[in-house]
Design a protein around this motif. Sequence first.
Motif, PDB file in Angstrom:
ATOM      1  N   CYS A  34      29.054  91.034  62.002  1.00 46.07           N
ATOM      2  CA  CYS A  34      29.637  91.190  63.333  1.00 46.07           C
ATOM      3  C   CYS A  34      28.537  91.193  64.394  1.00 46.07           C
ATOM      4  O   CYS A  34      28.683  90.564  65.457  1.00 46.07           O
ATOM      5  CB  CYS A  34      30.434  92.494  63.384  1.00 46.07           C
ATOM      6  SG  CYS A  34      31.433  92.681  64.872  1.00 46.07           S
ATOM      7  N   ILE A  35      27.438  91.866  64.114  1.00 49.11           N
ATOM      8  CA  ILE A  35      26.312  91.914  65.056  1.00 49.11           C
ATOM      9  C   ILE A  35      25.715  90.526  65.245  1.00 49.11           C
ATOM     10  O   ILE A  35      25.424  90.108  66.373  1.00 49.11           O
ATOM     11  CB  ILE A  35      25.241  92.911  64.555  1.00 49.11           C
ATOM     12  CG1 ILE A  35      25.786  94.344  64.588  1.00 49.11           C
ATOM     13  CG2 ILE A  35      23.971  92.806  65.397  1.00 49.11           C
ATOM     14  CD1 ILE A  35      24.884  95.355  63.919  1.00 49.11           C
ATOM     15  N   LEU A  36      25.546  89.784  64.138  1.00 47.28           N
ATOM     16  CA  LEU A  36      24.973  88.438  64.227  1.00 47.28           C
ATOM     17  C   LEU A  36      25.856  87.507  65.053  1.00 47.28           C
ATOM     18  O   LEU A  36      25.362  86.766  65.913  1.00 47.28           O
ATOM     19  CB  LEU A  36      24.757  87.868  62.825  1.00 47.28           C
ATOM     20  CG  LEU A  36      23.624  88.480  62.000  1.00 47.28           C
ATOM     21  CD1 LEU A  36      23.645  87.930  60.578  1.00 47.28           C
ATOM     22  CD2 LEU A  36      22.274  88.208  62.647  1.00 47.28           C
ATOM     23  N   TYR A  37      27.161  87.541  64.784  1.00 48.18           N
ATOM     24  CA  TYR A  37      28.083  86.696  65.569  1.00 48.18           C
ATOM     25  C   TYR A  37      28.049  87.085  67.037  1.00 48.18           C
ATOM     26  O   TYR A  37      28.045  86.213  67.925  1.00 48.18           O
ATOM     27  CB  TYR A  37      29.505  86.814  65.034  1.00 48.18           C
ATOM     28  CG  TYR A  37      29.820  85.875  63.896  1.00 48.18           C
ATOM     29  CD1 TYR A  37      30.052  84.519  64.143  1.00 48.18           C
ATOM     30  CD2 TYR A  37      29.899  86.315  62.589  1.00 48.18           C
ATOM     31  CE1 TYR A  37      30.359  83.644  63.112  1.00 48.18           C
ATOM     32  CE2 TYR A  37      30.199  85.446  61.548  1.00 48.18           C
ATOM     33  CZ  TYR A  37      30.418  84.113  61.810  1.00 48.18           C
ATOM     34  OH  TYR A  37      30.717  83.247  60.784  1.00 48.18           O
ATOM     35  N   LEU A  38      28.029  88.388  67.309  1.00 48.20           N
ATOM     36  CA  LEU A  38      28.025  88.863  68.688  1.00 48.20           C
ATOM     37  C   LEU A  38      26.758  88.421  69.413  1.00 48.20           C
ATOM     38  O   LEU A  38      26.814  87.929  70.552  1.00 48.20           O
ATOM     39  CB  LEU A  38      28.153  90.386  68.711  1.00 48.20           C
ATOM     40  CG  LEU A  38      28.292  91.040  70.094  1.00 48.20           C
ATOM     41  CD1 LEU A  38      29.558  90.549  70.783  1.00 48.20           C
ATOM     42  CD2 LEU A  38      28.301  92.565  69.965  1.00 48.20           C
ATOM     43  N   VAL A  39      25.613  88.586  68.748  1.00 50.59           N
ATOM     44  CA  VAL A  39      24.335  88.172  69.343  1.00 50.59           C
ATOM     45  C   VAL A  39      24.332  86.667  69.597  1.00 50.59           C
ATOM     46  O   VAL A  39      23.898  86.195  70.655  1.00 50.59           O
ATOM     47  CB  VAL A  39      23.151  88.572  68.439  1.00 50.59           C
ATOM     48  CG1 VAL A  39      21.841  87.942  68.938  1.00 50.59           C
ATOM     49  CG2 VAL A  39      23.002  90.084  68.385  1.00 50.59           C
ATOM     50  N   GLY A  40      24.829  85.892  68.633  1.00 49.64           N
ATOM     51  CA  GLY A  40      24.862  84.444  68.773  1.00 49.64           C
ATOM     52  C   GLY A  40      25.764  83.997  69.909  1.00 49.64           C
ATOM     53  O   GLY A  40      25.389  83.134  70.717  1.00 49.64           O
ATOM     54  N   ILE A  41      26.959  84.580  70.005  1.00 47.83           N
ATOM     55  CA  ILE A  41      27.908  84.199  71.058  1.00 47.83           C
ATOM     56  C   ILE A  41      27.374  84.586  72.432  1.00 47.83           C
ATOM     57  O   ILE A  41      27.358  83.777  73.365  1.00 47.83           O
ATOM     58  CB  ILE A  41      29.279  84.848  70.806  1.00 47.83           C
ATOM     59  CG1 ILE A  41      29.925  84.254  69.546  1.00 47.83           C
ATOM     60  CG2 ILE A  41      30.202  84.654  72.008  1.00 47.83           C
ATOM     61  CD1 ILE A  41      31.151  85.010  69.068  1.00 47.83           C
ATOM     62  N   VAL A  42      26.916  85.831  72.554  1.00 48.66           N
ATOM     63  CA  VAL A  42      26.395  86.299  73.850  1.00 48.66           C
ATOM     64  C   VAL A  42      25.161  85.495  74.247  1.00 48.66           C
ATOM     65  O   VAL A  42      25.025  85.075  75.405  1.00 48.66           O
ATOM     66  CB  VAL A  42      26.068  87.806  73.785  1.00 48.66           C
ATOM     67  CG1 VAL A  42      25.330  88.247  75.050  1.00 48.66           C
ATOM     68  CG2 VAL A  42      27.333  88.623  73.613  1.00 48.66           C
ATOM     69  N   GLY A  43      24.253  85.265  73.290  1.00 52.81           N
ATOM     70  CA  GLY A  43      23.027  84.537  73.593  1.00 52.81           C
ATOM     71  C   GLY A  43      23.288  83.119  74.058  1.00 52.81           C
ATOM     72  O   GLY A  43      22.750  82.680  75.090  1.00 52.81           O
ATOM     73  N   ASN A  44      24.135  82.402  73.347  1.00 51.28           N
ATOM     74  CA  ASN A  44      24.402  81.004  73.713  1.00 51.28           C
ATOM     75  C   ASN A  44      25.238  80.894  74.978  1.00 51.28           C
ATOM     76  O   ASN A  44      25.017  79.993  75.794  1.00 51.28           O
ATOM     77  CB  ASN A  44      25.084  80.284  72.550  1.00 51.28           C
ATOM     78  CG  ASN A  44      24.115  79.973  71.417  1.00 51.28           C
ATOM     79  OD1 ASN A  44      23.242  79.131  71.564  1.00 51.28           O
ATOM     80  ND2 ASN A  44      24.260  80.656  70.298  1.00 51.28           N
TER      81      ASN A  44
END
Length: 318
Positions: A34-44
Amino acid sequence: MVSFNASNYPFTTFYLTGIPGYEVVHHWISIPFCILYLVGIVGNCTILHIVRTDPSLHEPMYYFLAMLSLTDMGMSLPTLVSLFRVLWSISREIEFNTCVIQMFFIHTFSFTESAVLLAMAFDRYVAICHPLRYSTILTPQRIAKIGIAAFLRSAFCMIPLLARLPYFPFCRSHVLSHSYCLHQDMIRLACADTKFNVIYGLVLITVLWGFDSLGILVSYVFILRSVLSIASREERLKALNTCASHICAVLILYVPMIGLSIVHRFAKHASPLVHILMAHIYLLVPPVLNPIIYSVKTKQIRRGVIRLFAPKRICSNL
């Protein structure tokens, strides 16, 4: 691992495995995902927002960076629902049509990202070797055509591979070894001659990735030759520094991609955990790391991130 066959499971449905042997702690495993997906979505999304709203970033390099962010999300987001449905014990079933659509987006965007990285290498080549012609060679219209061509090339190449899947009987098992659908994973379950899919898939990977990686290599040969002709050491380092983020992005995509292909084709008897780990690294590492790398290494993006998230009094000191 649970096993199903055609006699007790509908052929239109497949069963996603999750992480075998760790079913009891699937809820806990979902937290880092969940953290990885969140970081990826927010970052991109942050990269896309900064490039769209800052007129000073309406340049070829940042347009290509926006394309990279789009392909990163296009490659990882199709797996989000099925992964968390498995980890949260909601359902492990996935319909055949949904499975094929999912793998279409995963594989198409992975090939598209490779093409975008080639375009970014060409962008660096033009910027360093032909700086006076930079704005005339890489016009917004030409950049848009490059992006569309990169996607269409990948999509059309995937159609022959996926079009044959509905005609395969799956009589041995319907259990996929991941939390989402990959072509290599599905054809191993088919009770038919899959030679075309195996050979075509291998040729597709070799030709597309080979062409893109060769183009990137040739671009950097010309870049290095041009940089080494610069007299000032500081100017050489400055020129090479503009390529550092792109080189990292190339390694982040190609190393896990090659590793996953090798594991699927030549390490079939390896632990299932190895296959699953490589597949998740391949899908989640680029979307997570690319925005971070470009935010750290690219001054304009870093300033945009600070302006977006930092207090106004800090922004006023930039």
